[in-house]
Motif scaffolding. Structure first.
Motif, PDB file in Angstrom:
ATOM      1  N   GLY A  35       0.794  -1.217   0.000  1.00 26.84           N
ATOM      2  CA  GLY A  35       0.000   0.000   0.000  1.00 26.84           C
ATOM      3  C   GLY A  35       0.821   1.260   0.000  1.00 26.84           C
ATOM      4  N   TRP A  36       0.105   2.360   0.150  1.00 24.89           N
ATOM      5  CA  TRP A  36       0.708   3.684   0.136  1.00 24.89           C
ATOM      6  C   TRP A  36       0.321   4.441   1.407  1.00 24.89           C
ATOM      7  N   SER A  49      -3.935   4.058   0.832  1.00 23.49           N
ATOM      8  CA  SER A  49      -4.605   2.955   0.150  1.00 23.49           C
ATOM      9  C   SER A  49      -3.756   1.708   0.248  1.00 23.49           C
ATOM     10  N   CYS A  50      -4.414   0.562   0.098  1.00 20.13           N
ATOM     11  CA  CYS A  50      -3.678  -0.699   0.126  1.00 20.13           C
ATOM     12  C   CYS A  50      -4.452  -1.754  -0.658  1.00 20.13           C
ATOM     13  N   THR A  58      -9.207  -4.042  -1.643  1.00 24.21           N
ATOM     14  CA  THR A  58      -8.562  -2.738  -1.538  1.00 24.21           C
ATOM     15  C   THR A  58      -9.234  -1.908  -0.457  1.00 24.21           C
ATOM     16  N   TYR A  60      -9.257   2.403   1.082  1.00 25.77           N
ATOM     17  CA  TYR A  60      -8.829   3.781   0.869  1.00 25.77           C
ATOM     18  C   TYR A  60      -9.214   4.617   2.070  1.00 25.77           C
ATOM     19  N   ILE A  70      -5.862   2.055  -6.558  1.00 25.05           N
ATOM     20  CA  ILE A  70      -4.647   1.252  -6.393  1.00 25.05           C
ATOM     21  C   ILE A  70      -4.761   0.009  -7.263  1.00 25.05           C
ATOM     22  N   LEU A  81      -0.587   3.767  -7.978  1.00 19.85           N
ATOM     23  CA  LEU A  81      -1.632   4.591  -7.370  1.00 19.85           C
ATOM     24  C   LEU A  81      -2.012   5.659  -8.378  1.00 19.85           C
ATOM     25  N   CYS A  96       5.510   3.920  -0.510  1.00 17.67           N
ATOM     26  CA  CYS A  96       4.890   2.611  -0.609  1.00 17.67           C
ATOM     27  C   CYS A  96       5.501   1.707   0.462  1.00 17.67           C
TER      28      CYS A  96
END
Length: 130
Positions: A35-36, A49-50, A58, A60, A70, A81, A96
């Motif tokens: 994720g991010w 997000s992941c 996912t 968010y 994502i 992303l 990330c």
């Protein structure tokens, strides 16, 4: 050696788009949730997000839903992303990260609690001008 290399940041006007990429090496996406997260100057780290390793689910953070998407390319071991309708408040360094324990349901909350991911990389700067 495990590496996560983020790229794709830049300066865009409000309403613009960017696509961030994170190329991973040294481990398999199949075993991790990827994720991010982002961090703006003077602000707490925030999960963005992941995507779950086990079922592709996912998640968010509320402020980016309907704007960010994502995705992964497992053949390239890369996570993306896509960020649309960018706002000045999206300005931050984006990182990330990968973790074996977290799931899509726990990623956002854990990030805000300063969870230590198994792996994370150098960030990429996103600046949105008003």
């Amino acid at each position: 050696e495990v590496q996560l290399q983020a790229s794709g940041g830049g300066l865009v006007p409000a309403g613009g788009s960017l696509r961030l990429s994170c190329a991973a090496s040294g481990f398999s996406f199949d075993d991790y949730t990827i994720g991010w997260f982002r961090q703006a100057p003077g602000k707490e780290r925030e999960g963005v997000s992941c995507i779950s390793k086990s079922d592709g689910r996912t998640n968010y953070v509320g402020s980016v839903k309907e704007r960010f998407t994502i995705s992964t390319d497992k053949d390239k071991n890369t996570v993306y992303l896509q960020m649309n309708s960018l706002k000045p408040e999206d300005t931050a360094v984006y990182y990330c990260a990968a973790d074996r324990f977290l799931t899509a349901a726990t990623w956002i909350v854990a990030t805000g609690a300063n969870y230590e991911f198994d792996y994370w990389g150098q960030g990429t700067q996103v600046t949105v001008s008003s």
